[in-house]
Enzyme design. Structure first.
Site, PDB file in Angstrom:
ATOM      1  N   GLU A   1       0.958  -1.108   0.104  1.00  0.00           N
ATOM      2  CA  GLU A   1      -0.129  -0.103  -0.049  1.00  0.00           C
ATOM      3  C   GLU A   1       0.889   1.206   0.084  1.00  0.00           C
ATOM      4  O   GLU A   1       0.338   2.179  -0.609  1.00  0.00           O
ATOM      5  CB  GLU A   1      -0.911   0.129   1.399  1.00  0.00           C
ATOM      6  CG  GLU A   1      -1.740   1.274   1.176  1.00  0.00           C
ATOM      7  CD  GLU A   1      -2.804   1.307   2.481  1.00  0.00           C
ATOM      8  OE1 GLU A   1      -3.301   2.392   2.633  1.00  0.00           O
ATOM      9  OE2 GLU A   1      -2.940   0.306   2.906  1.00  0.00           O
TER      10      GLU A   1
ATOM     11  N   THR B   1      -3.651   2.890   5.534  1.00  0.00           N
ATOM     12  CA  THR B   1      -5.063   2.610   5.969  1.00  0.00           C
ATOM     13  C   THR B   1      -5.158   1.563   6.861  1.00  0.00           C
ATOM     14  O   THR B   1      -6.354   1.302   7.774  1.00  0.00           O
ATOM     15  CB  THR B   1      -6.043   2.135   4.856  1.00  0.00           C
ATOM     16  OG1 THR B   1      -5.607   0.999   4.197  1.00  0.00           O
ATOM     17  CG2 THR B   1      -5.972   3.221   3.801  1.00  0.00           C
TER      18      THR B   1
ATOM     19  N   SER C   1      -0.951  -6.425   7.442  1.00  0.00           N
ATOM     20  CA  SER C   1      -0.734  -5.347   8.367  1.00  0.00           C
ATOM     21  C   SER C   1      -1.718  -5.233   9.214  1.00  0.00           C
ATOM     22  O   SER C   1      -1.357  -4.970  10.669  1.00  0.00           O
ATOM     23  CB  SER C   1      -0.378  -3.981   7.537  1.00  0.00           C
ATOM     24  OG  SER C   1      -0.424  -3.001   8.431  1.00  0.00           O
TER      25      SER C   1
END
Length: 316
Positions: free
Chosen positions: A132, A171, A230
């Site tokens: 990401e 995020t 994550s």
């Protein structure tokens, strides 16, 4: 026959698949239906081995670079997002491509573009090397963003223009850790521009809140998820921060009963890319050693649904 000891399970809710993961998996399924196998997927569609293996069995082929995608084959980009150069390269090669980037990640991408266009340098809070982060950095020119992972990183920053700063975040971060880093950023750079709304996604925040709710009563917590996920790693950290021992496990077979010992109450949750079938698998495994009772601890109800790409809904 020895009677099994009792074990009460606190099962966190929300847990497991979020709307972005549901959408990404559905995109691969629909692409397979529309174009037939094989369908190539750049990077793991979501970070979960079970999900990846299920899609492989249907004809998905996972690769790390477009160079591994043959001419004429359809390719799907993972939920984590990709640098702009990737779809540009796919276009140049004439590949049929579909973007499974989570819409909440795409929102961060668009914010990054707008901030750089407005002349601001972006401080990005995230984990180095995560797909990401790589994808978000790839939305803007080199040098337009600086990565920070800790409060110490913030203290080391020496931006060229302290009056033209903004920050964005990955995020899937820890809500608490990120709050500390953002506080440090605001303290050092009072004029720094914050994102429009929260970057940490609703599903990440909700799953962390649910884990906090069960840490008050659990003696140990199992987080079901992959080690490269994550948001799953953050769930284990949230439990540990609440002084409850936590283990990240991919499947039921990874349960370490010696580590678990003989607790009376154990919590279970699952990262946003882990399917519910793995939760039931873990409960069944625990039931081989204990007499189980279950209690769902719900802290939020999720109803978010993201639309599929138009290419998969036209003429459907």
């Amino acid at each position: 026959m020895t009677e099994k000891p009792s074990l009460h399970l606190l099962i966190a809710a929300p847990r497991g698949f979020c709307a972005g993961v549901d959408r990404a998996i559905l995109i691969v399924d629909r692409t397979l239906e529309k174009y037939g196998a094989p369908v190539y997927v750049r990077h793991e569609i979501v970070h979960n081995r079970y999900v990846v293996d299920e899609l492989k069995a249907k004809g998905a082929v996972f690769v790390e670079t477009l160079d591994d995608v043959p001419d004429g084959a359809p390719v799907v980009f993972s939920a984590h997002g990709v640098p702009k150069a990737v779809p540009a390269k796919a276009e140049a090669r004439g590949l049929t491509w579909l973007d499974a980037t989570c819409p909440l990640v795409s929102k961060v991408h668009r914010q990054a573009e707008r901030l750089v266009e407005a002349g601001r340098h972006i401080i990005f809070v995230g984990h180095a090397g995560h797909p990401e982060v790589i994808g978000t950095f790839g939305q803007v020119p080199p040098g337009a963003m600086t990565l920070v992972e800790t409060v110490d990183d913030v203290l080391q920053l020496e931006p060229a223009d302290t009056d033209a700063l903004a920050f964005l975040t990955q995020t899937t971060l820890s809500v608490d850790d990120t709050a500390e880093i953002v506080e440090a950023l605001r303290a050092r750079f009072p004029g720094i521009v914050a994102p429009r709304g929260e970057d940490i996604c609703y599903a990440t925040s909700n799953r962390q809140a649910a884990v906090k709710a069960i840490t008050a009563r659990a003696e140990a917590i199992f987080v079901i998820g992959s080690p490269n996920s994550s948001n799953s790693l953050r769930l284990a950290e949230v439990a540990e921060r609440g002084n409850v021992p936590a283990r990240l496990i991919g499947r039921a077979e990874e349960i370490d009963f010696d580590w678990l010992g003989s607790p009376k109450v154990v919590g279970i949750t699952a990262g946003a890319s882990a399917p519910e079938i793995l939760v039931r698998e873990v409960v069944a495994k625990l039931a081989t050693r204990f007499t189980i009772t279950e209690e769902e601890v719900r802290t939020a109800t999720e109803s978010m649904i993201f639309k599929l790409p138009r290419a998969l809904t036209e003429n459907a």
